[in-house]
Motif scaffolding. Structure first.
Motif, PDB file in Angstrom:
ATOM      1  N   ALA A  65       0.689  -1.138   0.161  1.00  0.00           N
ATOM      2  CA  ALA A  65      -0.091   0.090   0.084  1.00  0.00           C
ATOM      3  C   ALA A  65       0.941   1.082  -0.089  1.00  0.00           C
ATOM      4  N   GLU A  66       2.000   1.230   0.676  1.00  0.00           N
ATOM      5  CA  GLU A  66       2.839   2.383   1.046  1.00  0.00           C
ATOM      6  C   GLU A  66       3.329   2.695  -0.546  1.00  0.00           C
ATOM      7  N   THR A  77       2.802   1.759  -3.516  1.00  0.00           N
ATOM      8  CA  THR A  77       1.821   1.899  -4.602  1.00  0.00           C
ATOM      9  C   THR A  77       1.113   3.125  -4.434  1.00  0.00           C
ATOM     10  N   GLY A  78       1.004   3.819  -3.148  1.00  0.00           N
ATOM     11  CA  GLY A  78       0.289   4.955  -3.056  1.00  0.00           C
ATOM     12  C   GLY A  78      -1.161   4.483  -2.926  1.00  0.00           C
ATOM     13  N   ALA A  79      -1.576   3.307  -2.548  1.00  0.00           N
ATOM     14  CA  ALA A  79      -2.827   3.046  -2.384  1.00  0.00           C
ATOM     15  C   ALA A  79      -3.642   3.700  -1.366  1.00  0.00           C
ATOM     16  N   SER A  80      -4.826   4.260  -1.757  1.00  0.00           N
ATOM     17  CA  SER A  80      -5.871   4.843  -0.728  1.00  0.00           C
ATOM     18  C   SER A  80      -6.133   3.689   0.357  1.00  0.00           C
ATOM     19  N   PRO A  81      -6.370   4.267   1.587  1.00  0.00           N
ATOM     20  CA  PRO A  81      -6.680   3.399   2.885  1.00  0.00           C
ATOM     21  C   PRO A  81      -7.829   2.456   2.338  1.00  0.00           C
ATOM     22  N   GLY A  82      -8.733   2.776   1.528  1.00  0.00           N
ATOM     23  CA  GLY A  82      -9.797   2.069   1.247  1.00  0.00           C
ATOM     24  C   GLY A  82      -9.393   1.025   0.273  1.00  0.00           C
ATOM     25  N   ASP A  83      -8.479   0.958  -0.404  1.00  0.00           N
ATOM     26  CA  ASP A  83      -8.039   0.349  -1.553  1.00  0.00           C
ATOM     27  C   ASP A  83      -8.012  -1.146  -1.003  1.00  0.00           C
TER      28      ASP A  83
END
Length: 217
Positions: free
Chosen positions: A142-143, A145-151
């Motif tokens: 997540a960090e 790839t810059g994924a959003s918290p809800g991804d």
């Protein structure tokens, strides 16, 4: 005694205590062996055992070898241009090729694996270790790839990688217990990894590809 010799002696004692304990656990069952019995069989005091291993479970699953950061580290250290799943496949293949101790590609691992599965506390420890590996891997994905918290995608990919990692150990344990030789087991595990790479094609296989470093102008 020099520092290097002292450290080597400590490692030898630690390995002897661990090997002795695992031998007793396999023979009699994890829950039927005490720390005092391990100490006596290894020729050390009970305090010495605890100096090296804080808990009885650590004799089988030492934190420095059974680390919850194992999969996350594989992904963090991947090469430029390499995706997360590809990095894990590469490391696992390399471990199989060199018969790495961490994979259990050693004589008698099948009985050790069965002993761990039969002991409730060790079985729970393995399940918790798997959960922690997936959670820490998902956080790294997540960090990076810059994924959003809800991804949910980082968790989905982490679960896929975690399941593959567990399958490798299950395959090794089952084949060792069945009496297969290390070369045959290694070949079977490599076939599993090849099948996984084929099955995980598409978005998952290319997910979280590490960017190449940019040259400064």
């Amino acid at each position: 005694m020099t520092g290097g010799l002292r450290d080597r002696k400590k490692q030898e004692t630690r390995r002897r205590v661990s090997d002795t304990a695992i031998g007793l656990f396999v023979e009699r069952g994890f829950d039927h062996v005490t720390i005092a019995e391990v100490a006596e069989a290894a020729g050390v005091s009970a305090n010495t055992v605890y100096n090296y291993f804080e808990t009885k479970e650590n004799l089988v699953l030492p934190p420095d070898e059974a680390s919850p950061d194992r999969l996350a580290a594989m992904v963090r250290d991947r090469e430029p241009g390499e995706a997360a799943v590809c990095a894990v496949l590469r490391v696992l293949r390399a471990e199989v090729a060199r018969r790495d101790r961490s994979l259990g590609l050693t004589e008698g691992f099948g009985r050790v694996f069965e002993m761990m599965r039969a002991a409730p506390t060790l079985s729970a420890r393995l399940e918790e270790l798997g959960r922690q590996m997936r959670a820490r891997l998902a956080a790294v994905l997540a960090e990076e790839t810059g994924a959003s918290p809800g991804d949910p995608l980082p968790r989905v990919v982490a679960w896929q990688i975690g399941a593959l990692h567990e399958l490798v150990y299950t395959e090794i344990g089952a084949r060792t217990a069945a009496g297969h030789d290390p070369d045959a087991i290694a070949a079977a595990v490599l076939a599993v990894l090849d099948a996984a790479e084929h099955a995980l094609g598409g978005p998952i296989l290319t997910y979280a590809t590490k960017e190449a470093a940019q040259c400064s102008e």
